[in-house]
Motif scaffolding. Structure first.
Motif, PDB file in Angstrom:
ATOM      1  N   GLN A 105      -0.756  -9.471  -3.472  1.00 43.07           N
ATOM      2  CA  GLN A 105      -0.699  -9.598  -2.010  1.00 43.07           C
ATOM      3  C   GLN A 105      -0.515  -8.232  -1.348  1.00 43.07           C
ATOM      4  OE1 GLN A 105       2.406 -12.418  -1.208  1.00 43.07           O
ATOM      5  NE2 GLN A 105       1.317 -14.111  -2.190  1.00 43.07           N
ATOM      6  N   LEU A 106       0.282  -7.387  -1.953  1.00 44.56           N
ATOM      7  CA  LEU A 106       0.481  -6.047  -1.421  1.00 44.56           C
ATOM      8  C   LEU A 106      -0.831  -5.273  -1.412  1.00 44.56           C
ATOM      9  CD1 LEU A 106       2.281  -3.643  -0.510  1.00 44.56           C
ATOM     10  CD2 LEU A 106       2.622  -3.155  -2.946  1.00 44.56           C
ATOM     11  N   ALA A 107      -1.580  -5.374  -2.492  1.00 42.99           N
ATOM     12  CA  ALA A 107      -2.849  -4.650  -2.590  1.00 42.99           C
ATOM     13  C   ALA A 107      -3.814  -5.071  -1.491  1.00 42.99           C
ATOM     14  CB  ALA A 107      -3.477  -4.869  -3.963  1.00 42.99           C
ATOM     15  N   GLU A 108      -3.793  -6.351  -1.117  1.00 45.56           N
ATOM     16  CA  GLU A 108      -4.679  -6.844  -0.049  1.00 45.56           C
ATOM     17  C   GLU A 108      -4.331  -6.211   1.291  1.00 45.56           C
ATOM     18  OE1 GLU A 108      -4.327 -11.070  -0.049  1.00 45.56           O
ATOM     19  OE2 GLU A 108      -5.198 -11.277  -2.065  1.00 45.56           O
ATOM     20  N   ARG A 109      -3.078  -5.868   1.494  1.00 43.59           N
ATOM     21  CA  ARG A 109      -2.626  -5.316   2.783  1.00 43.59           C
ATOM     22  C   ARG A 109      -2.760  -3.798   2.870  1.00 43.59           C
ATOM     23  NH1 ARG A 109       2.689  -9.044   2.945  1.00 43.59           N
ATOM     24  NH2 ARG A 109       1.643 -10.958   3.573  1.00 43.59           N
ATOM     25  N   ASP A 111      -4.498  -0.038   2.749  1.00 45.45           N
ATOM     26  CA  ASP A 111      -5.784   0.583   3.069  1.00 45.45           C
ATOM     27  C   ASP A 111      -6.454   1.019   1.774  1.00 45.45           C
ATOM     28  OD1 ASP A 111      -5.270   0.291   5.781  1.00 45.45           O
ATOM     29  OD2 ASP A 111      -4.360   2.290   5.952  1.00 45.45           O
ATOM     30  N   ARG A 112      -7.781   1.105   1.830  1.00 56.48           N
ATOM     31  CA  ARG A 112      -8.514   1.578   0.657  1.00 56.48           C
ATOM     32  C   ARG A 112      -8.045   2.980   0.291  1.00 56.48           C
ATOM     33  NH1 ARG A 112     -12.951  -1.407  -0.786  1.00 56.48           N
ATOM     34  NH2 ARG A 112     -13.587  -2.971   0.740  1.00 56.48           N
ATOM     35  N   GLY A 113      -7.881   3.197  -1.004  1.00 55.20           N
ATOM     36  CA  GLY A 113      -7.443   4.505  -1.458  1.00 55.20           C
ATOM     37  C   GLY A 113      -6.833   4.412  -2.837  1.00 55.20           C
ATOM     38  N   PRO A 114      -6.305   5.514  -3.328  1.00 59.39           N
ATOM     39  CA  PRO A 114      -5.776   5.537  -4.700  1.00 59.39           C
ATOM     40  C   PRO A 114      -4.555   4.635  -4.898  1.00 59.39           C
ATOM     41  CG  PRO A 114      -5.475   7.678  -3.620  1.00 59.39           C
ATOM     42  CD  PRO A 114      -6.285   6.823  -2.707  1.00 59.39           C
ATOM     43  N   LEU A 115      -3.724   4.481  -3.861  1.00 64.03           N
ATOM     44  CA  LEU A 115      -2.552   3.614  -4.003  1.00 64.03           C
ATOM     45  C   LEU A 115      -2.987   2.165  -4.184  1.00 64.03           C
ATOM     46  CD1 LEU A 115       0.475   3.138  -4.049  1.00 64.03           C
ATOM     47  CD2 LEU A 115       0.432   3.036  -1.554  1.00 64.03           C
ATOM     48  N   ARG A 116      -3.913   1.732  -3.361  1.00 64.46           N
ATOM     49  CA  ARG A 116      -4.413   0.356  -3.457  1.00 64.46           C
ATOM     50  C   ARG A 116      -5.055   0.127  -4.826  1.00 64.46           C
ATOM     51  NH1 ARG A 116      -9.214  -2.739  -0.276  1.00 64.46           N
ATOM     52  NH2 ARG A 116      -8.626  -4.813  -1.005  1.00 64.46           N
ATOM     53  N   ASP A 117      -5.841   1.094  -5.281  1.00 63.57           N
ATOM     54  CA  ASP A 117      -6.498   0.965  -6.587  1.00 63.57           C
ATOM     55  C   ASP A 117      -5.474   0.841  -7.706  1.00 63.57           C
ATOM     56  OD1 ASP A 117      -8.904   1.202  -5.225  1.00 63.57           O
ATOM     57  OD2 ASP A 117      -9.150   3.340  -5.715  1.00 63.57           O
ATOM     58  N   ALA A 118      -4.412   1.629  -7.632  1.00 66.54           N
ATOM     59  CA  ALA A 118      -3.371   1.584  -8.662  1.00 66.54           C
ATOM     60  C   ALA A 118      -2.645   0.248  -8.660  1.00 66.54           C
ATOM     61  CB  ALA A 118      -2.379   2.729  -8.456  1.00 66.54           C
ATOM     62  N   VAL A 119      -2.335  -0.274  -7.484  1.00 68.66           N
ATOM     63  CA  VAL A 119      -1.638  -1.565  -7.400  1.00 68.66           C
ATOM     64  C   VAL A 119      -2.541  -2.681  -7.911  1.00 68.66           C
ATOM     65  CG1 VAL A 119      -0.601  -3.230  -5.802  1.00 68.66           C
ATOM     66  CG2 VAL A 119      -0.108  -0.806  -5.543  1.00 68.66           C
ATOM     67  N   LEU A 120      -3.827  -2.627  -7.597  1.00 69.17           N
ATOM     68  CA  LEU A 120      -4.773  -3.627  -8.098  1.00 69.17           C
ATOM     69  C   LEU A 120      -4.871  -3.584  -9.628  1.00 69.17           C
ATOM     70  CD1 LEU A 120      -7.665  -3.447  -5.479  1.00 69.17           C
ATOM     71  CD2 LEU A 120      -6.213  -5.428  -5.989  1.00 69.17           C
ATOM     72  N   ARG A 121      -4.929  -2.368 -10.194  1.00 70.12           N
ATOM     73  CA  ARG A 121      -4.983  -2.236 -11.659  1.00 70.12           C
ATOM     74  C   ARG A 121      -3.723  -2.805 -12.307  1.00 70.12           C
ATOM     75  NH1 ARG A 121      -6.948   2.872 -10.469  1.00 70.12           N
ATOM     76  NH2 ARG A 121      -4.928   3.818 -11.005  1.00 70.12           N
ATOM     77  N   LEU A 122      -2.586  -2.536 -11.689  1.00 71.43           N
ATOM     78  CA  LEU A 122      -1.317  -3.051 -12.216  1.00 71.43           C
ATOM     79  C   LEU A 122      -1.316  -4.574 -12.231  1.00 71.43           C
ATOM     80  CD1 LEU A 122       1.787  -2.265 -12.920  1.00 71.43           C
ATOM     81  CD2 LEU A 122       2.159  -3.008 -10.575  1.00 71.43           C
ATOM     82  N   ALA A 123      -1.697  -5.159 -11.094  1.00 74.90           N
ATOM     83  CA  ALA A 123      -1.704  -6.627 -10.999  1.00 74.90           C
ATOM     84  C   ALA A 123      -2.708  -7.224 -11.990  1.00 74.90           C
ATOM     85  CB  ALA A 123      -2.038  -7.054  -9.569  1.00 74.90           C
ATOM     86  N   LYS A 124      -3.881  -6.627 -12.094  1.00 72.05           N
ATOM     87  CA  LYS A 124      -4.912  -7.126 -12.994  1.00 72.05           C
ATOM     88  C   LYS A 124      -4.446  -7.052 -14.449  1.00 72.05           C
ATOM     89  CE  LYS A 124      -9.695  -6.409 -14.400  1.00 72.05           C
ATOM     90  NZ  LYS A 124     -10.890  -5.586 -14.247  1.00 72.05           N
ATOM     91  N   ARG A 125      -3.849  -5.941 -14.838  1.00 74.65           N
ATOM     92  CA  ARG A 125      -3.395  -5.760 -16.213  1.00 74.65           C
ATOM     93  C   ARG A 125      -2.329  -6.780 -16.585  1.00 74.65           C
ATOM     94  NH1 ARG A 125      -2.173  -0.561 -16.160  1.00 74.65           N
ATOM     95  NH2 ARG A 125      -0.004  -0.854 -15.635  1.00 74.65           N
ATOM     96  N   HIS A 126      -1.436  -7.083 -15.653  1.00 76.14           N
ATOM     97  CA  HIS A 126      -0.351  -8.006 -15.983  1.00 76.14           C
ATOM     98  C   HIS A 126      -0.727  -9.474 -15.791  1.00 76.14           C
ATOM     99  CE1 HIS A 126       2.845  -5.219 -17.059  1.00 76.14           C
ATOM    100  NE2 HIS A 126       2.284  -4.402 -16.204  1.00 76.14           N
ATOM    101  N   ARG A 127      -1.798  -9.754 -15.068  1.00 76.24           N
ATOM    102  CA  ARG A 127      -2.283 -11.150 -14.954  1.00 76.24           C
ATOM    103  C   ARG A 127      -2.845 -11.616 -16.285  1.00 76.24           C
ATOM    104  NH1 ARG A 127      -4.754 -10.081  -9.572  1.00 76.24           N
ATOM    105  NH2 ARG A 127      -3.192 -10.879  -8.132  1.00 76.24           N
ATOM    106  N   SER A 128      -3.430 -10.706 -17.026  1.00 77.91           N
ATOM    107  CA  SER A 128      -4.088 -11.089 -18.277  1.00 77.91           C
ATOM    108  C   SER A 128      -3.091 -11.361 -19.408  1.00 77.91           C
ATOM    109  CB  SER A 128      -5.072 -10.000 -18.713  1.00 77.91           C
ATOM    110  OG  SER A 128      -4.388  -8.789 -18.957  1.00 77.91           O
TER     111      SER A 128
END
Length: 129
Positions: A105-109, A111-128
């Protein structure tokens, strides 16, 4: 805050004085000190180090007194909690599902950029997991 920093500096100098009065191998086992009512408490990593420290007690008390502190006795204490612990591997760490969802949810809020990309990678890695 400055008073706390001064106390920490004082204890670090006291620990350095204690270590300086000991052979290097024994000095490395001394991990903490406290001075209360003339009794110098020295935290050590093992009971063998505590026994060796007691044998050097008079020399330590003399060195501490020469450095300006008032010590009359030494009391070694085995400090199991302060021993170096084996670090946990990052593969052993996990994030609870609710936290993973919150990162998503944080990643959705963000702005596009390296922080958002890092949070998305974190969430994706731990969802699996």
């Amino acid at each position: 805050m400055s008073r706390l920093v001064a106390q920490v500096d004082e204890l670090n100098r006291l620990l350095a004085t204690v270590r300086g009065a000991l052979p290097p191998a024994l000095a490395a086992t001394c991990i903490a000190v406290a001075l209360e009512n003339g009794v110098l408490q020295v935290g050590v990593t093992s009971s063998a180090a505590a026994a060796r420290l007691k044998l050097s007690g008079e020399a330590i008390v003399e060195a501490v007194c020469q450095a300006g502190w008032h010590a009359t006795a030494i009391r070694p204490r085995v400090q199991v909690e302060l021993q170096r612990q084996k670090a946990r591997r990052t593969k052993d760490l996990s994030i609870p599902p609710a936290a993973v969802e919150a990162f998503g949810q944080l990643a959705e809020r963000l702005d596009r950029g390296p922080l958002r990309d890092a949070v998305l990678r974190l969430a994706k890695r731990h969802r699996s997991r």
